[in-house]
Design a protein around this motif. Structure first.
Motif, short mmCIF file in Angstrom:
data_model
loop_
_atom_site.label_atom_id
_atom_site.label_comp_id
_atom_site.label_asym_id
_atom_site.label_seq_id
_atom_site.Cartn_x
_atom_site.Cartn_y
_atom_site.Cartn_z
N GLY A 1 3.86 -15.75 -21.02
CA GLY A 1 2.93 -15.44 -19.93
C GLY A 1 3.52 -14.42 -18.97
N TRP A 2 4.81 -14.62 -18.62
CA TRP A 2 5.45 -13.65 -17.72
C TRP A 2 5.53 -12.28 -18.36
N PHE A 3 5.85 -12.24 -19.67
CA PHE A 3 5.93 -10.95 -20.37
C PHE A 3 4.58 -10.28 -20.41
N ALA A 4 3.53 -11.08 -20.69
CA ALA A 4 2.18 -10.51 -20.72
C ALA A 4 1.77 -10.02 -19.33
N TYR A 5 2.12 -10.82 -18.30
CA TYR A 5 1.79 -10.41 -16.93
C TYR A 5 2.51 -9.12 -16.56
N TYR A 6 3.77 -9.01 -16.95
CA TYR A 6 4.54 -7.81 -16.63
C TYR A 6 3.98 -6.60 -17.36
N GLN A 7 3.64 -6.76 -18.63
CA GLN A 7 3.15 -5.65 -19.42
C GLN A 7 1.76 -5.20 -18.97
N LEU A 8 0.93 -6.19 -18.58
CA LEU A 8 -0.44 -5.84 -18.22
C LEU A 8 -0.61 -5.49 -16.75
N TYR A 9 0.26 -6.08 -15.90
CA TYR A 9 0.04 -5.88 -14.47
C TYR A 9 1.34 -5.67 -13.70
N GLY A 10 2.33 -6.49 -13.97
CA GLY A 10 3.53 -6.49 -13.14
C GLY A 10 4.24 -5.15 -13.08
N LYS A 11 4.34 -4.47 -14.21
CA LYS A 11 5.08 -3.20 -14.20
C LYS A 11 4.29 -2.08 -13.55
N PHE A 12 3.02 -2.33 -13.20
CA PHE A 12 2.18 -1.33 -12.55
C PHE A 12 2.06 -1.58 -11.04
N SER A 13 2.94 -2.38 -10.49
CA SER A 13 2.91 -2.64 -9.05
C SER A 13 4.32 -2.80 -8.53
N GLN A 14 4.48 -2.45 -7.24
CA GLN A 14 5.74 -2.62 -6.54
C GLN A 14 5.44 -3.32 -5.22
N GLU A 15 6.27 -4.26 -4.87
CA GLU A 15 5.99 -5.08 -3.69
C GLU A 15 7.22 -5.14 -2.79
N THR A 16 6.96 -5.22 -1.48
CA THR A 16 8.04 -5.40 -0.51
C THR A 16 7.51 -6.20 0.68
N ASP A 17 8.40 -6.99 1.27
CA ASP A 17 8.05 -7.68 2.50
C ASP A 17 8.74 -7.04 3.71
N ASP A 18 9.42 -5.91 3.46
CA ASP A 18 10.04 -5.14 4.54
C ASP A 18 9.03 -4.11 5.03
N ALA A 19 7.96 -4.59 5.65
CA ALA A 19 6.87 -3.72 6.11
C ALA A 19 6.40 -4.20 7.46
N TYR A 20 6.04 -3.26 8.31
CA TYR A 20 5.67 -3.60 9.68
C TYR A 20 4.54 -2.70 10.14
N VAL A 21 3.70 -3.25 11.01
CA VAL A 21 2.59 -2.49 11.59
C VAL A 21 3.15 -1.52 12.63
N ASP A 22 2.68 -0.30 12.57
CA ASP A 22 3.10 0.72 13.53
C ASP A 22 1.86 1.44 14.04
N GLY A 23 1.98 2.15 15.11
CA GLY A 23 0.84 2.87 15.68
C GLY A 23 1.28 3.78 16.79
N ASP A 24 0.32 4.53 17.33
CA ASP A 24 0.61 5.45 18.43
C ASP A 24 0.75 4.68 19.73
N LEU A 25 1.75 5.06 20.50
CA LEU A 25 1.95 4.51 21.84
C LEU A 25 1.71 5.65 22.82
N VAL A 26 0.52 5.70 23.38
CA VAL A 26 0.11 6.81 24.26
C VAL A 26 0.55 6.50 25.68
N THR A 27 1.51 7.26 26.17
CA THR A 27 2.04 7.05 27.52
C THR A 27 1.16 7.75 28.54
N LEU A 28 0.72 7.02 29.54
CA LEU A 28 -0.12 7.58 30.61
C LEU A 28 0.78 8.01 31.76
N SER A 29 0.73 9.30 32.09
CA SER A 29 1.57 9.86 33.15
C SER A 29 0.72 10.71 34.07
#
Length: 399
Positions: free
Chosen positions: A39-67
């Motif tokens: 099952g793992w081999f089939a999953y890797y061949q059909l789907y797993g090897k076509f994706s990359q995953e990471t949990d080292d991800a964070y939301v970022d955005g513009d910080l508009v400073t009002l002066s």
């Protein structure tokens, strides 16, 4: 003897079922492992090897400073941290007394400049008429003198009278030359211009615009819609240009910075779809996005003190590259994200037809605001009003 044989036979009979059970258990375990591995081999061949995953991800955005753009004393603070603001909304007000007085002074200077330039044009017209008159007088004096030269031979007039006419020619000539110089001087002040384009008017108009901008900038507006964060401005405080009053975060324009290992990025391309989940809402809430750009360098390469790998105690460490992921608006209204939230990003790398790096230059602005453009339009309306009022005065007086 018979008892020993009977006992041995019973022992063999009891051990055979135990061995058979162990073999069956091992066989079942092997089959389970085989199924899991398959099952793992089939999953890797059909789907797993076509994706990359990471949990080292964070939301970022513009910080508009009002002066602020001018110095002033804070007289009003409309919003606080966490409040939502619309683009163009007044957030902070400065005391406008000095700016109002300066604007009134600039308006008065423009009115005076218009009247002075009008007088310059009138003087030019006057000197032109004076030049024409002196020219006529000079030509008349020459003609009179020539006629007297003809009749002086007949004795009709005396030589003394002829001298008088000669002096008249010299006098009118001097007057004509003086009128020419006066006309040149007055014309040089208004040459190749009209009242609206005269340098004195332009300088006064610039003063009105500058004063009007300073007056309007006592009202500090939001350049973009978003949420207020890090408010530091206080009532009564004296602020200077470039001082930070507060920060506006447009949460509807956030993105995700995902850091992938360099070994994961071989098949990553711009435009590949990404599925994301946040630690805040859990795996039940999914966000859709796509890769907007792939990192230009690792974090260590752009650090203040880059690592010196030429040293003798170098140890290879797998580096990570930042990947910017543009989020689709799905779920963001119901499940809004905040700056800095942890995310899990899974990239579908099956389609590798995209680009690794952008090849075309960016020619259009990705971010812009028009909240400051209308200020000059209003200033121009005020200038036009002052010009019209002071120009109409002359027309009314003439009538």
């Amino acid at each position: 003897m018979d008892n020993n044989q009977t006992s041995s036979t019973e022992h063999n009979t009891d051990s055979n079922p135990s061995r058979s059970k162990r073999k069956t258990s091992f066989l079942i375990l092997f089959l389970i492992l085989l199924v899991i591995g398959g099952g793992w081999f089939a999953y890797y061949q059909l789907y797993g090897k076509f994706s990359q995953e990471t949990d080292d991800a964070y939301v970022d955005g513009d910080l508009v400073t009002l002066s602020p753009e001018i110095s002033g004393t804070v007289s009003k603070v409309v919003v606080d941290e966490g409040d939502y603001v619309e683009k163009g909304q007044v957030l902070v007000s400065l005391d406008n007394s000095d700016a109002k007085v300066a604007l009134q002074e600039a308006e008065a200077k423009l009115g005076v400049a218009v009247r002075q330039v009008r007088s310059l044009f009138a003087m030019s017209d006057y000197t032109k008429a004076k030049l024409d008159t002196s020219k006529v007088g000079y030509n008349q004096a020459i003609n009179d003198y020539k006629r007297r030269q003809i009749i002086v031979k007949s004795g009709a007039i005396s030589e003394e009278d002829l001298t008088h006419y000669s002096d008249q020619v010299d006098t009118t000539k001097s007057q004509y030359i003086a009128a020419q110089q006066e006309f040149k001087m007055s014309t040089s002040l208004v040459d190749n211009t009209v009242i609206e384009t005269h340098p004195a008017i332009k300088a006064a108009v610039a003063g009105v615009r500058k004063s009007y901008l300073s007056y309007m900038r006592t009202q500090i507006v939001a350049p973009i819609s978003g949420y207020v964060a890090k408010r530091s401005v206080q009532l009564g405080s004296r602020v200077q240009p470039s001082s930070q009053l507060m920060v506006i975060v447009p949460l509807h324009q956030v993105w995700v910075d995902a850091n992938f290992k360099e070994s994961q990025m071989k098949d990553m391309r711009i435009g590949q779809p990404v599925t994301l989940t946040s630690d805040l809402y859990g795996e039940e809430v999914e966000y859709k996005g796509e890769i907007e750009s792939l990192g230009i360098g690792t974090g260590s390469a752009f650090s203040l003190l880059p690592a010196q790998n030429a040293s003798g105690n170098w140890i290879k460490i797998v580096q990570r590259l930042p990947v910017k992921i543009r989020l689709q608006p799905d779920n963001q209204e119901q499940y809004p994200l905040r700056i800095g939230l942890s995310m899990v990003a899974k990239v579908d790398i099956q389609d590798t037809s995209g680009k690794v790096l952008e090849q075309t230059p960016q020619t259009e602005a990705k971010y812009n605001t028009n909240v400051y453009q209308d200020i000059l339009k209003d200033a121009d309306k005020l200038v036009a009003k002052i010009l019209l009022e002071n120009l109409e005065t002359s027309s009314t007086a003439a009538k």
